[in-house]
Design a protein around this motif. Structure first.
Motif, PDB file in Angstrom:
ATOM      1  N   GLN A   1      17.126  -1.338   8.683  1.00 24.13           N
ATOM      2  CA  GLN A   1      17.729  -1.895   7.470  1.00 24.13           C
ATOM      3  C   GLN A   1      16.680  -2.650   6.640  1.00 24.13           C
ATOM      4  O   GLN A   1      16.641  -2.522   5.404  1.00 24.13           O
ATOM      5  CB  GLN A   1      18.872  -2.845   7.858  1.00 24.13           C
ATOM      6  CG  GLN A   1      19.609  -3.471   6.677  1.00 24.13           C
ATOM      7  CD  GLN A   1      20.366  -2.440   5.845  1.00 24.13           C
ATOM      8  OE1 GLN A   1      20.824  -1.426   6.387  1.00 24.13           O
ATOM      9  NE2 GLN A   1      20.478  -2.666   4.558  1.00 24.13           N
ATOM     10  N   GLU A   2      15.820  -3.408   7.301  1.00 26.57           N
ATOM     11  CA  GLU A   2      14.765  -4.145   6.589  1.00 26.57           C
ATOM     12  C   GLU A   2      13.754  -3.187   5.955  1.00 26.57           C
ATOM     13  O   GLU A   2      13.284  -3.408   4.837  1.00 26.57           O
ATOM     14  CB  GLU A   2      14.039  -5.100   7.558  1.00 26.57           C
ATOM     15  CG  GLU A   2      14.900  -6.235   8.093  1.00 26.57           C
ATOM     16  CD  GLU A   2      15.478  -7.093   6.980  1.00 26.57           C
ATOM     17  OE1 GLU A   2      14.855  -7.193   5.907  1.00 26.57           O
ATOM     18  OE2 GLU A   2      16.567  -7.659   7.193  1.00 26.57           O
ATOM     19  N   LEU A   3      13.433  -2.122   6.674  1.00 29.46           N
ATOM     20  CA  LEU A   3      12.507  -1.115   6.129  1.00 29.46           C
ATOM     21  C   LEU A   3      13.109  -0.441   4.900  1.00 29.46           C
ATOM     22  O   LEU A   3      12.411  -0.202   3.908  1.00 29.46           O
ATOM     23  CB  LEU A   3      12.187  -0.062   7.199  1.00 29.46           C
ATOM     24  CG  LEU A   3      11.242  -0.503   8.316  1.00 29.46           C
ATOM     25  CD1 LEU A   3      11.315   0.462   9.493  1.00 29.46           C
ATOM     26  CD2 LEU A   3       9.799  -0.584   7.803  1.00 29.46           C
ATOM     27  N   PHE A   4      14.397  -0.149   4.966  1.00 31.62           N
ATOM     28  CA  PHE A   4      15.089   0.478   3.838  1.00 31.62           C
ATOM     29  C   PHE A   4      15.058  -0.437   2.606  1.00 31.62           C
ATOM     30  O   PHE A   4      14.760   0.004   1.496  1.00 31.62           O
ATOM     31  CB  PHE A   4      16.535   0.791   4.228  1.00 31.62           C
ATOM     32  CG  PHE A   4      17.425   1.121   3.063  1.00 31.62           C
ATOM     33  CD1 PHE A   4      17.349   2.354   2.438  1.00 31.62           C
ATOM     34  CD2 PHE A   4      18.331   0.194   2.566  1.00 31.62           C
ATOM     35  CE1 PHE A   4      18.153   2.656   1.353  1.00 31.62           C
ATOM     36  CE2 PHE A   4      19.145   0.487   1.477  1.00 31.62           C
ATOM     37  CZ  PHE A   4      19.053   1.719   0.870  1.00 31.62           C
ATOM     38  N   GLU A   5      15.373  -1.717   2.815  1.00 34.98           N
ATOM     39  CA  GLU A   5      15.390  -2.672   1.702  1.00 34.98           C
ATOM     40  C   GLU A   5      13.999  -2.819   1.086  1.00 34.98           C
ATOM     41  O   GLU A   5      13.845  -2.885  -0.130  1.00 34.98           O
ATOM     42  CB  GLU A   5      15.900  -4.035   2.191  1.00 34.98           C
ATOM     43  CG  GLU A   5      17.391  -4.087   2.443  1.00 34.98           C
ATOM     44  CD  GLU A   5      18.202  -3.880   1.164  1.00 34.98           C
ATOM     45  OE1 GLU A   5      17.739  -4.275   0.085  1.00 34.98           O
ATOM     46  OE2 GLU A   5      19.296  -3.284   1.259  1.00 34.98           O
TER      47      GLU A   5
ATOM     48  N   LEU B   1       4.813  -8.951   3.433  1.00 34.27           N
ATOM     49  CA  LEU B   1       4.900 -10.198   4.212  1.00 34.27           C
ATOM     50  C   LEU B   1       6.351 -10.480   4.596  1.00 34.27           C
ATOM     51  O   LEU B   1       6.649 -10.829   5.748  1.00 34.27           O
ATOM     52  CB  LEU B   1       4.326 -11.357   3.384  1.00 34.27           C
ATOM     53  CG  LEU B   1       4.311 -12.731   4.063  1.00 34.27           C
ATOM     54  CD1 LEU B   1       3.536 -12.685   5.378  1.00 34.27           C
ATOM     55  CD2 LEU B   1       3.712 -13.779   3.127  1.00 34.27           C
ATOM     56  N   ASN B   2       7.256 -10.303   3.646  1.00 30.61           N
ATOM     57  CA  ASN B   2       8.683 -10.519   3.933  1.00 30.61           C
ATOM     58  C   ASN B   2       9.183  -9.552   4.998  1.00 30.61           C
ATOM     59  O   ASN B   2       9.935  -9.937   5.908  1.00 30.61           O
ATOM     60  CB  ASN B   2       9.485 -10.327   2.643  1.00 30.61           C
ATOM     61  CG  ASN B   2      10.977 -10.475   2.869  1.00 30.61           C
ATOM     62  OD1 ASN B   2      11.465 -11.541   3.202  1.00 30.61           O
ATOM     63  ND2 ASN B   2      11.714  -9.375   2.693  1.00 30.61           N
ATOM     64  N   LEU B   3       8.742  -8.284   4.920  1.00 32.89           N
ATOM     65  CA  LEU B   3       9.157  -7.281   5.916  1.00 32.89           C
ATOM     66  C   LEU B   3       8.720  -7.699   7.318  1.00 32.89           C
ATOM     67  O   LEU B   3       9.510  -7.650   8.271  1.00 32.89           O
ATOM     68  CB  LEU B   3       8.564  -5.920   5.551  1.00 32.89           C
ATOM     69  CG  LEU B   3       8.749  -4.803   6.593  1.00 32.89           C
ATOM     70  CD1 LEU B   3      10.230  -4.464   6.733  1.00 32.89           C
ATOM     71  CD2 LEU B   3       7.963  -3.558   6.202  1.00 32.89           C
ATOM     72  N   CYS B   4       7.450  -8.086   7.454  1.00 35.60           N
ATOM     73  CA  CYS B   4       6.921  -8.458   8.775  1.00 35.60           C
ATOM     74  C   CYS B   4       7.658  -9.672   9.343  1.00 35.60           C
ATOM     75  O   CYS B   4       7.948  -9.723  10.551  1.00 35.60           O
ATOM     76  CB  CYS B   4       5.415  -8.737   8.673  1.00 35.60           C
ATOM     77  SG  CYS B   4       4.436  -7.263   8.310  1.00 35.60           S
TER      78      CYS B   4
ATOM     79  N   ALA C   1       1.151  -0.858   0.530  1.00 30.53           N
ATOM     80  CA  ALA C   1       2.267  -1.426   1.287  1.00 30.53           C
ATOM     81  C   ALA C   1       3.249  -0.335   1.697  1.00 30.53           C
ATOM     82  O   ALA C   1       3.842  -0.389   2.779  1.00 30.53           O
ATOM     83  CB  ALA C   1       2.968  -2.486   0.447  1.00 30.53           C
ATOM     84  N   GLN C   2       3.415   0.677   0.833  1.00 29.98           N
ATOM     85  CA  GLN C   2       4.312   1.798   1.155  1.00 29.98           C
ATOM     86  C   GLN C   2       3.835   2.532   2.395  1.00 29.98           C
ATOM     87  O   GLN C   2       4.623   2.886   3.276  1.00 29.98           O
ATOM     88  CB  GLN C   2       4.370   2.754  -0.040  1.00 29.98           C
ATOM     89  CG  GLN C   2       5.405   3.858   0.085  1.00 29.98           C
ATOM     90  CD  GLN C   2       6.812   3.363  -0.199  1.00 29.98           C
ATOM     91  OE1 GLN C   2       7.066   2.833  -1.262  1.00 29.98           O
ATOM     92  NE2 GLN C   2       7.714   3.519   0.759  1.00 29.98           N
TER      93      GLN C   2
ATOM     94  N   LYS D   1      12.801  -1.883  -2.761  1.00 31.87           N
ATOM     95  CA  LYS D   1      12.184  -2.880  -3.641  1.00 31.87           C
ATOM     96  C   LYS D   1      10.804  -2.421  -4.125  1.00 31.87           C
ATOM     97  O   LYS D   1      10.433  -2.633  -5.282  1.00 31.87           O
ATOM     98  CB  LYS D   1      12.075  -4.224  -2.922  1.00 31.87           C
ATOM     99  CG  LYS D   1      13.432  -4.890  -2.682  1.00 31.87           C
ATOM    100  CD  LYS D   1      13.288  -6.127  -1.801  1.00 31.87           C
ATOM    101  CE  LYS D   1      14.651  -6.758  -1.518  1.00 31.87           C
ATOM    102  NZ  LYS D   1      14.550  -7.898  -0.571  1.00 31.87           N
ATOM    103  N   LEU D   2      10.037  -1.797  -3.239  1.00 34.70           N
ATOM    104  CA  LEU D   2       8.710  -1.286  -3.626  1.00 34.70           C
ATOM    105  C   LEU D   2       8.840  -0.202  -4.687  1.00 34.70           C
ATOM    106  O   LEU D   2       8.053  -0.136  -5.630  1.00 34.70           O
ATOM    107  CB  LEU D   2       7.964  -0.757  -2.406  1.00 34.70           C
ATOM    108  CG  LEU D   2       7.427  -1.810  -1.424  1.00 34.70           C
ATOM    109  CD1 LEU D   2       6.885  -1.147  -0.170  1.00 34.70           C
ATOM    110  CD2 LEU D   2       6.341  -2.664  -2.072  1.00 34.70           C
ATOM    111  N   ASN D   3       9.837   0.665  -4.530  1.00 37.39           N
ATOM    112  CA  ASN D   3      10.059   1.728  -5.522  1.00 37.39           C
ATOM    113  C   ASN D   3      10.504   1.169  -6.863  1.00 37.39           C
ATOM    114  O   ASN D   3      10.320   1.807  -7.901  1.00 37.39           O
ATOM    115  CB  ASN D   3      11.107   2.729  -5.005  1.00 37.39           C
ATOM    116  CG  ASN D   3      10.547   3.645  -3.939  1.00 37.39           C
ATOM    117  OD1 ASN D   3       9.365   3.955  -3.952  1.00 37.39           O
ATOM    118  ND2 ASN D   3      11.382   4.057  -3.008  1.00 37.39           N
TER     119      ASN D   3
END
Length: 368
Positions: free
Chosen positions: A338-342, A358-361, A311-312, A346-348
């Motif tokens: 901003q969404e990519l940053f969040e 899925l939430n990002l898309c 996902a990263q 969260k992934l980290n």
């Protein structure tokens, strides 16, 4: 009939066999300062210090895979030669324990040792200056207490010992240490120098590439300026596809068990080795997100995750696809960034990759 290899002395046979099984990162590590690629300023200054043999304490900093460790090792070998190197150079890596106790014991004990006397043969071929070198790789991972203890050791034994600190982030080195060192910044390798090094390795290893420049350029692109990573990708692709050209002497040890050569390495091969989605897959995902069809977005994301993609990595490629898209307004790009940053945060922090992608898309689709 006795083979050519069989007619060689045993130690030469052993050296050849050992090199065959050595990772290319080590096999093609620079042996001297002339072999160091792209770091012209640092190499020029260090060459002058070899001539005077008056070396200061040094601090090498910059991104991974840019030649920091290779440069100081090459310098040490040029200063001392193979005989004195073992007794004059101490290298400690991040994998070694380097708390305050190690600084006070192992490092201090080595620093205070009397410098060994070089032989006449060593003096004829190498400068052999009257001091030792202590190399502290990944010095930014040392605690502040350990760095403070190191400062005193550097002062007390500077007459017989020089220190070389290597780090990725110079801000993590305390000021009293940094001020005592001559700083050398290692920048990411430019494409011309790095490409030349990869071409040299490809030629030496007789690698079968579908098209030399485009494939090697893709290797550099996916490695992000990290030459160590680029060489590892190239070796992995070569071993996976068994992609060697026919040698001039018809060597069959480059082939598989049936004596046949594997397919040539392509751009797609490199992308697969590096765990990068193909451009077609990314275009499909971007088009689906722009369509804003909920069921289609869920289906495409499910397909990507079932194929085992990171996902990263998908986030990184989506960043380039949307942020570099000139057709989008700045306001939309800011929202997507901003969404990519969040999502990256969260992934980290160890959240579920499938849910976050899925939430990002869906959030990007909402922003468009």
């Amino acid at each position: 009939m006795t083979s050519v290899l069989g007619s060689k002395p045993k130690h030469e046979q052993y050296d050849e066999e050992r090199l065959k099984h050595t990772p290319w990162v080590e096999k093609y590590r620079p042996r001297n300062l002339d072999d160091v690629a792209s770091q012209d300023h640092a190499v020029t200054v260090l060459k002058k210090t070899i001539q005077t043999a008056n070396l200061p304490h040094m601090l090498f900093y910059g991104p991974p895979g840019t030649g920091k460790t290779s440069t100081i090792l090459a310098l040490a070998k040029q200063l001392y030669g193979p005989n004195l190197y073992k007794s004059r150079v101490l290298e400690l890596n991040a994998s070694d324990e380097r708390g305050i106790s190690i600084v006070r014991q192992k490092i201090k004990n080595f620093a205070r040792l009397i410098v060994s006397t070089p032989t006449k043969d060593d003096l004829e071929h190498y400068p052999c200056p009257p001091y030792k070198i202590i190399i502290l790789d990944e010095a930014d991972s040392m605690t502040n207490d350990a760095q403070s203890a190191l400062r005193r050791t550097m002062e007390n034994y500077s007459s017989v010992t020089r220190f070389c600190l290597i780090c990725n982030y110079i801000t993590r080195i305390i000021d009293p240490l940094a001020s005592r060192c001559s700083k050398f910044r290692f920048k990411s390798l430019n494409n011309e120098n790095a490409l030349g090094r990869l071409k040299y390795i490809a030629d030496k290893e007789n690698i079968n590439l579908s098209s030399t420049e485009p494939v090697l350029e893709q290797v550099l692109k996916v490695s992000g300026g990290d030459l160590r990573k680029a060489i590892t990708y190239l070796q992995s692709a070569t071993k996976l596809h068994n992609s060697y050209r026919d040698g001039a002497d018809g060597d069959v040890d480059m082939a598989d068990e049936n004596g046949t050569k594997g397919p040539a390495i392509t751009i797609n091969s490199i992308e697969e080795i590096a765990g990068i989605l193909s451009q077609d897959d990314i275009d499909k995902l971007v088009t689906t997100v722009k369509s804003k069809a909920l069921s289609s977005i869920i289906a495409v994301v499910n397909e990507i995750m079932l194929q085992g993609w990171s996902a990263q990595q998908v986030c990184d490629q989506l960043h380039d696809a949307f942020i570099l898209d000139d057709s989008l307004e700045s306001k939309v790009k800011n929202s997507i960034a901003q969404e990519l940053f969040e999502t990256d945060r969260k992934l980290n922090n160890g959240t579920d990759e499938h849910i976050q992608l899925l939430n990002l898309c869906l959030q990007i689709a909402n922003s468009l």
